[in-house]
Design a protein around this motif. Sequence first.
Motif, PDB file in Angstrom:
ATOM      1  N   ASN B 222       0.819  -1.215   0.000  1.00  0.00           N
ATOM      2  CA  ASN B 222       0.000   0.000   0.000  1.00  0.00           C
ATOM      3  C   ASN B 222       0.851   1.262   0.000  1.00  0.00           C
ATOM      4  N   VAL B 223       1.981   1.189   0.712  1.00  0.00           N
ATOM      5  CA  VAL B 223       2.858   2.363   0.786  1.00  0.00           C
ATOM      6  C   VAL B 223       3.481   2.652  -0.579  1.00  0.00           C
ATOM      7  N   GLU B 224       3.908   1.610  -1.279  1.00  0.00           N
ATOM      8  CA  GLU B 224       4.605   1.833  -2.561  1.00  0.00           C
ATOM      9  C   GLU B 224       3.702   2.531  -3.572  1.00  0.00           C
ATOM     10  N   SER B 225       2.390   2.234  -3.492  1.00  0.00           N
ATOM     11  CA  SER B 225       1.505   2.875  -4.462  1.00  0.00           C
ATOM     12  C   SER B 225       0.744   4.049  -3.835  1.00  0.00           C
ATOM     13  N   SER B 226       1.230   4.496  -2.695  1.00  0.00           N
ATOM     14  CA  SER B 226       0.675   5.686  -2.032  1.00  0.00           C
ATOM     15  C   SER B 226      -0.846   5.601  -1.872  1.00  0.00           C
ATOM     16  N   VAL B 227      -1.308   4.451  -1.402  1.00  0.00           N
ATOM     17  CA  VAL B 227      -2.747   4.240  -1.226  1.00  0.00           C
ATOM     18  C   VAL B 227      -3.273   5.154  -0.117  1.00  0.00           C
ATOM     19  N   LYS B 228      -4.379   5.828  -0.406  1.00  0.00           N
ATOM     20  CA  LYS B 228      -4.931   6.754   0.595  1.00  0.00           C
ATOM     21  C   LYS B 228      -5.857   6.034   1.570  1.00  0.00           C
ATOM     22  N   GLY B 229      -6.521   4.983   1.067  1.00  0.00           N
ATOM     23  CA  GLY B 229      -7.426   4.224   1.927  1.00  0.00           C
ATOM     24  C   GLY B 229      -7.569   2.823   1.383  1.00  0.00           C
ATOM     25  N   ILE B 230      -7.984   1.881   2.255  1.00  0.00           N
ATOM     26  CA  ILE B 230      -8.122   0.491   1.807  1.00  0.00           C
ATOM     27  C   ILE B 230      -9.182   0.385   0.717  1.00  0.00           C
ATOM     28  N   LEU B 231     -10.258   1.166   0.878  1.00  0.00           N
ATOM     29  CA  LEU B 231     -11.343   1.119  -0.104  1.00  0.00           C
ATOM     30  C   LEU B 231     -11.124   2.166  -1.182  1.00  0.00           C
ATOM     31  N   SER B 232     -11.195   1.698  -2.431  1.00  0.00           N
ATOM     32  CA  SER B 232     -10.960   2.652  -3.518  1.00  0.00           C
ATOM     33  C   SER B 232     -12.170   3.570  -3.733  1.00  0.00           C
ATOM     34  N   ASP B 233     -13.375   3.082  -3.391  1.00  0.00           N
ATOM     35  CA  ASP B 233     -14.533   3.992  -3.418  1.00  0.00           C
ATOM     36  C   ASP B 233     -15.281   3.863  -2.091  1.00  0.00           C
ATOM     37  N   LYS B 234     -16.187   4.781  -1.876  1.00  0.00           N
ATOM     38  CA  LYS B 234     -16.862   4.836  -0.573  1.00  0.00           C
ATOM     39  C   LYS B 234     -18.129   3.989  -0.534  1.00  0.00           C
ATOM     40  N   LYS B 235     -18.383   3.222  -1.593  1.00  0.00           N
ATOM     41  CA  LYS B 235     -19.592   2.402  -1.620  1.00  0.00           C
ATOM     42  C   LYS B 235     -19.375   1.163  -0.746  1.00  0.00           C
ATOM     43  N   ILE B 236     -20.011   1.168   0.389  1.00  0.00           N
ATOM     44  CA  ILE B 236     -19.790   0.090   1.343  1.00  0.00           C
ATOM     45  C   ILE B 236     -21.115  -0.544   1.725  1.00  0.00           C
ATOM     46  N   GLU B 237     -21.106  -1.876   1.812  1.00  0.00           N
ATOM     47  CA  GLU B 237     -22.279  -2.574   2.350  1.00  0.00           C
ATOM     48  C   GLU B 237     -21.975  -2.924   3.793  1.00  0.00           C
ATOM     49  N   TRP B 238     -22.969  -2.725   4.640  1.00  0.00           N
ATOM     50  CA  TRP B 238     -22.712  -2.921   6.074  1.00  0.00           C
ATOM     51  C   TRP B 238     -23.105  -4.307   6.560  1.00  0.00           C
ATOM     52  N   LEU B 239     -24.200  -4.851   6.025  1.00  0.00           N
ATOM     53  CA  LEU B 239     -24.686  -6.130   6.541  1.00  0.00           C
ATOM     54  C   LEU B 239     -24.886  -7.132   5.398  1.00  0.00           C
ATOM     55  N   PRO B 240     -24.847  -8.425   5.714  1.00  0.00           N
ATOM     56  CA  PRO B 240     -25.074  -9.410   4.650  1.00  0.00           C
ATOM     57  C   PRO B 240     -26.513  -9.366   4.158  1.00  0.00           C
ATOM     58  N   SER B 241     -26.696  -9.636   2.884  1.00  0.00           N
ATOM     59  CA  SER B 241     -28.045  -9.642   2.313  1.00  0.00           C
ATOM     60  C   SER B 241     -28.623 -11.053   2.421  1.00  0.00           C
ATOM     61  N   LEU B 242     -29.902 -11.183   2.088  1.00  0.00           N
ATOM     62  CA  LEU B 242     -30.530 -12.510   2.072  1.00  0.00           C
ATOM     63  C   LEU B 242     -29.844 -13.405   1.042  1.00  0.00           C
ATOM     64  N   ALA B 243     -29.413 -12.782  -0.052  1.00  0.00           N
ATOM     65  CA  ALA B 243     -28.710 -13.554  -1.086  1.00  0.00           C
ATOM     66  C   ALA B 243     -27.409 -14.130  -0.536  1.00  0.00           C
ATOM     67  N   ASP B 244     -26.721 -13.336   0.291  1.00  0.00           N
ATOM     68  CA  ASP B 244     -25.479 -13.833   0.915  1.00  0.00           C
ATOM     69  C   ASP B 244     -25.780 -15.035   1.803  1.00  0.00           C
ATOM     70  N   LEU B 245     -26.868 -14.921   2.560  1.00  0.00           N
ATOM     71  CA  LEU B 245     -27.233 -16.020   3.472  1.00  0.00           C
ATOM     72  C   LEU B 245     -27.611 -17.272   2.682  1.00  0.00           C
ATOM     73  N   ARG B 246     -28.356 -17.053   1.595  1.00  0.00           N
ATOM     74  CA  ARG B 246     -28.766 -18.200   0.774  1.00  0.00           C
ATOM     75  C   ARG B 246     -27.539 -18.871   0.144  1.00  0.00           C
ATOM     76  N   ALA B 247     -26.568 -18.045  -0.204  1.00  0.00           N
ATOM     77  CA  ALA B 247     -25.383 -18.586  -0.885  1.00  0.00           C
ATOM     78  C   ALA B 247     -24.436 -19.303   0.073  1.00  0.00           C
ATOM     79  N   THR B 248     -24.599 -19.077   1.361  1.00  0.00           N
ATOM     80  CA  THR B 248     -23.590 -19.601   2.291  1.00  0.00           C
ATOM     81  C   THR B 248     -24.121 -20.601   3.321  1.00  0.00           C
ATOM     82  N   TRP B 249     -25.438 -20.786   3.384  1.00  0.00           N
ATOM     83  CA  TRP B 249     -25.949 -21.623   4.472  1.00  0.00           C
ATOM     84  C   TRP B 249     -25.431 -23.061   4.395  1.00  0.00           C
ATOM     85  N   ALA B 250     -25.310 -23.568   3.159  1.00  0.00           N
ATOM     86  CA  ALA B 250     -24.824 -24.950   3.023  1.00  0.00           C
ATOM     87  C   ALA B 250     -23.368 -25.043   3.473  1.00  0.00           C
ATOM     88  N   ALA B 251     -22.592 -24.013   3.136  1.00  0.00           N
ATOM     89  CA  ALA B 251     -21.178 -23.996   3.554  1.00  0.00           C
ATOM     90  C   ALA B 251     -21.072 -23.992   5.077  1.00  0.00           C
TER      91      ALA B 251
END
Lengths: 155, 502
Positions: B222-251
């Motif tokens: 991150n230092v070599e490329s002078s990264v300002k923040g871990i996220l390149s954009d501010k679009k963040i999801e806070w909680l898992p969606s129902l689709a995430d739950l459906r995709a992972t319950w078997a796992a």
Amino acid sequence: MIKTLRAGDTAAGIFLSGVGVIALLASMQIASSMSGMLHPRTLPVILSILLILGGAWLVLRARAPQYTDKPIEWPDPAGWKRWGLALAFMASYALLMPGLGFLLTTFLFTTTFIAYFGKYKIWVAFAWGLGTVGFIYVLFVWLLQMDFPAGPFPF
Amino acid sequence: MDAWNMLLQGFGSALSPINLLFALIGCIAGTLVGVLPGLGPTAAIAMLLPLTTMLPPAPAIIMMAAIYYGAMYGGSTTAILVNIPGEASSVPTALDGYQLNLQGRGGPALGISAISSFVAGTLGVLGLTFFAPLLSQVALAFGPPEYFALAFLGLSLIISLSGRALVKGVLAAAFGLLISMIGLDPLTGVARMTFGQPLLMAGIEFVPIIMGLFAVSEVLLNVESSVKGILSDKKIEWLPSLADLRATWAAMLRAGALGFFMGLIPGCSPAVTSFMAYDLEKRVSKHPERFGKGAMDAVAAVEGANNATASGGFVPLFAFGIPSGPALAVLLGGFMMYGLQPGPRLMTEQPQLLWTIIASMYIGNVVLLILNLPLVGLWARMALIPFPILGPLIVAFTFIGAYSLRFQMLDIWIVVLFGVIGYLMRKFGFPVAPLVLAAVLAKLFETSLIQSLVISQGSPLIFFTRPIALGFMLVALSSMARGMWLQFKTHTANVALEDSDV
């Protein structure tokens, strides 16, 4: 300069073979033991030979005409400077820790890092450094009573 | 009296205010310990052990047990958010969790991690409740040959973890095994490859290696490329969606079952199980190409397996007094401090205490879910901290984690050294996970090999004549053959396989 993956594989192969040779020489020095069915040097010797042969294989494969080469994304000169300085900051942090103590060196490291790489005003970096050290002191030294190099401070 | 009735009685006692309070304290302490890199549940339980002397046995042991399984919940946090796996068991979480965070999905990854921990942890406690006496025999069936076969099976995962870079993965693993052999020979005590340095006699721990490979190399990148923040954009999801739950319950369910059964084996740490769960999920996934690039089912599987292994570990502890890992060994010390010896006698003489602890584990899992889900948003905001501020904090906490292992400066230097090695490995396309897996398994692999050969008078056939060992060896060999076949197929038909950037 290692600009492509082909050169990278060659360098990595030479390095790993070198590590293998050093490890093999060190393994041959391992004293024998009367107990056990497996000599203490057996596994290190096998692994050393694996590294030597694997390293050589990497070099040979990289030289082959059918090798698909790719460029390695290295930083630009300014990026190298930042990279080197970050590493130097970390090394200094570790080097000064036994003498100056964990808290003081943590303060110096965080403040310098934030001020230099973040281009923040010095008081902002200072506040972050102080906050970090305060948090570390309360959690690790005061609550968990962990022993860190104390340096000039009596804790 | 059957298990149901005993469990109900246990709930009656576990729900008393004092037991609830100490379950809550244990859960909070465990989560905190899990979040802090390097500070594992073993150290936390050991530190709190003297403080529990003023308590009656039930709340004290409930608290210590809660720290243990609570730490499994917290372990994923830094792995997902800043690519610092504080424990070896969180390494596979970091592989995909951090990639999800970079995509602005750190919140959902943390949420799925908490939910999977809850589901698999509860499955594990269910197994402990109803099948403990039956399954406890598994622990006794394990001798050195079975452990060796297990370690061999673990090492066979290197092929899958290497993706397309098989040669590089094998070399990374050989390097990991070799550096783990620095120090004293586990059986004879002969110094190996120490170059006359007394500091190296104690060997090289794998935790600083992991921290260097992941955290410090990430800071350097991150230092070599002078990264300002871990996220390149501010679009963040806070909680898992129902689709995430459906995709992972078997796992979650698969990881729960695998983790619980592996937890029954003393010495099989959550680290081994988490790599196995990762590999299993990659094999059954419809999209194995996503693994290493941000697969939510990978996070669910690894975190579920961690927690189920922690619950499974209580079976041999309660049934025979056999701790399956260092943290449970300290917990066993906690029992003994009160004059209690876990084992068949405890089950008949102190059933009330035992069932109270088991019931408290159900409650603890619910408490941990309630505690961790609301924290998801808070933790996920960490990714918004500018990198020039986050970077030195990562380094400082990594150094603390490494130093607190043995209180030696050597471990800090190992972090720095492996930070540079990790950086170069990424640039040159070497997979990091095989090195970590080899370093984690090295001790078990070598010790069990030596002990097995002593038992068999030097004959390696011992690994193929005992049913459990044979089973593991066959699975390992078939897994290796499959991996090699996929490699061959990829080279000939250019079929998309797993990528090598893990």
